[in-house]
Design a protein around this motif. Structure first.
Motif, PDB file in Angstrom:
ATOM      1  N   ASP A 265      -6.114  10.188  15.585  1.00  0.00           N
ATOM      2  CA  ASP A 265      -5.223  10.490  16.697  1.00  0.00           C
ATOM      3  C   ASP A 265      -3.863  11.010  16.224  1.00  0.00           C
ATOM      4  O   ASP A 265      -3.138  11.638  17.001  1.00  0.00           O
ATOM      5  CB  ASP A 265      -5.014   9.233  17.550  1.00  0.00           C
ATOM      6  N   GLU A 266      -3.532  10.780  14.947  1.00  0.00           N
ATOM      7  CA  GLU A 266      -2.256  11.264  14.396  1.00  0.00           C
ATOM      8  C   GLU A 266      -2.416  12.729  13.981  1.00  0.00           C
ATOM      9  O   GLU A 266      -2.241  13.103  12.819  1.00  0.00           O
ATOM     10  CB  GLU A 266      -1.834  10.397  13.198  1.00  0.00           C
ATOM     11  N   GLU A 267      -2.719  13.563  14.954  1.00  0.00           N
ATOM     12  CA  GLU A 267      -3.118  14.936  14.647  1.00  0.00           C
ATOM     13  C   GLU A 267      -2.037  15.728  13.908  1.00  0.00           C
ATOM     14  O   GLU A 267      -2.327  16.469  12.969  1.00  0.00           O
ATOM     15  CB  GLU A 267      -3.505  15.660  15.944  1.00  0.00           C
ATOM     16  N   GLU A 268      -0.794  15.595  14.330  1.00  0.00           N
ATOM     17  CA  GLU A 268       0.272  16.367  13.700  1.00  0.00           C
ATOM     18  C   GLU A 268       0.460  15.958  12.237  1.00  0.00           C
ATOM     19  O   GLU A 268       0.629  16.813  11.356  1.00  0.00           O
ATOM     20  CB  GLU A 268       1.575  16.208  14.484  1.00  0.00           C
ATOM     21  N   LEU A 269       0.436  14.660  11.986  1.00  0.00           N
ATOM     22  CA  LEU A 269       0.583  14.188  10.615  1.00  0.00           C
ATOM     23  C   LEU A 269      -0.613  14.592   9.763  1.00  0.00           C
ATOM     24  O   LEU A 269      -0.459  14.946   8.587  1.00  0.00           O
ATOM     25  CB  LEU A 269       0.756  12.671  10.592  1.00  0.00           C
ATOM     26  N   VAL A 270      -1.801  14.538  10.334  1.00  0.00           N
ATOM     27  CA  VAL A 270      -3.002  14.971   9.609  1.00  0.00           C
ATOM     28  C   VAL A 270      -2.869  16.439   9.218  1.00  0.00           C
ATOM     29  O   VAL A 270      -3.148  16.829   8.075  1.00  0.00           O
ATOM     30  CB  VAL A 270      -4.264  14.741  10.469  1.00  0.00           C
TER      31      VAL A 270
END
Length: 348
Positions: A265-270
């Motif tokens: 769910d941490e798409e931006e960090l991924v």
């Protein structure tokens, strides 16, 4: 609020990063490396003689790597499941042995090592103590936090010349190096056995196979540095270039591990972690293609400073429970310290 950083939009195809570095870089980085220039300056700016340089180099090496090794043993220990309780106990013994070695190193280092090392954030960071406290609570495995408090209290050498060192200290450091070689050989053998078990599917651990390969390479680098110190050999240009390849590969793999351990769910960090992995891969390919034409063009330093800032925000977010992940606080601080170490080497 979640801390997230997104640097530019990338397509899904662009964000796909292979798990391996270029073969040339991987081969060179696995050789015996030297990661620092030969000439050193004392706290007062004077060139060190060979005895002082030997003592300072040795202690600085142990202050960084003994802590890294003890944390490797910790991460391996907490990653084993009940069927591998004996491996967990062996990892625990290695952890305690490296804690004892780090304690000896700290005792010998006050007013001896350089300020640039103590101030670099590679020995401890402002996050280390809290990361250890939280990780001990989360895993149930005790961590000797007094080592961190003592390391934070170390003072740099400001005496100049040779007055900070003695022949007695040189003998103590030589014994420390010899004991360190035996201990690092033990953890290398342990990591090799664990890796063989994972590769043959006879052993399961929550640690990625690539992570085990990664920490094995770091242990081999530690050993090669100690062997070089004891052999009193100098660094060649090729070895200095190999050091940059080595640490760029380490940084790339950190980005891959962060990408894989973040909650989906941490798409931006991924995506940001993936972008860093891709950029380090490009540096590895460019460095491998350059051969002897250059050691560094400054790109590694600029990128690693940006990655350091990303890692620092990650430690803050994980310790504050603002980032969803499978990353232990101590692992987040661990990779931050390695980035700080690499930056200091590049700036040296």
């Amino acid at each position: 609020m979640k801390q997230k950083t997104l640097r530019g939009d990338r397509t899904a195809a662009e964000r796909k990063v292979p798990l391996r570095s270029p073969p040339q870089a991987e081969n060179l980085a696995s050789e015996i490396l030297c990661s620092r220039p030969v000439a050193k300056r004392s706290g007062m700016g004077r060139i060190m003689d060979k005895t002082q340089e030997y003592i300072v180099d040795s202690l600085e090496e142990h202050l960084f790597f003994a802590r890294i090794m003890k944390e490797h043993a910790f991460f391996l220990k907490v990653g084993f499941l009940p069927p591998n309780a004996e491996l967990a106990r062996e990892a625990e013994r290695l952890l305690r042995s490296f804690e004892a070695m780090l304690s000896r190193t700290i005792s010998l280092s006050d007013c001896v090592v350089r300020g640039c090392v103590l101030e670099s954030g590679e020995i401890v960071t402002v996050f280390t103590d809290r990361a250890e406290q939280q990780t001990q609570r989360l895993t149930g495995t005790p961590i000797n936090r007094s080592l961190t408090a003592r390391a934070m209290g170390l003072r740099a050498c400001h005496c100049g010349g040779n007055s900070c060192v003695s022949q007695g200290l040189a003998r103590e450091v030589r014994r420390l190096n010899q004991d360190g070689l035996r201990l690092v050989n033990a953890i290398i053998g342990f990591k090799e056995r664990v890796l063989r078990g994972v590769r043959s599917c006879d052993l399961f651990t929550v640690n990625y196979p690539l992570l085990i390969e990664h920490i094995l390479r770091e242990a081999r680098l530690y050993r090669s540095q100690l062997m070089r110190l004891e052999g009193e050999e100098e660094c060649s240009r090729e070895e200095l270039r190999g050091s940059e390849l080595f640490w760029n590969q380490i940084m790339m793999e950190h980005a891959l591990f962060i990408r894989g351990l973040l909650d989906p769910d941490e798409e931006e960090l991924v995506c940001t972690a993936n972008d860093f992995a891709k950029e380090y891969r490009c540096l590895l390919e460019a460095s491998a293609a350059a051969n002897d034409r250059m050691i560094s063009d400054g790109n590694s330093l600029a990128l690693t400073r940006k990655f350091r800032d990303f890692k620092r925000a990650g430690v803050e977010g994980i310790e504050a429970c603002r980032i969803r992940s499978l990353i232990l606080p101590l692992l987040a601080d661990h990779v931050l310290r390695e980035a700080n170490h690499y930056i200091r080497l590049l700036e040296d």
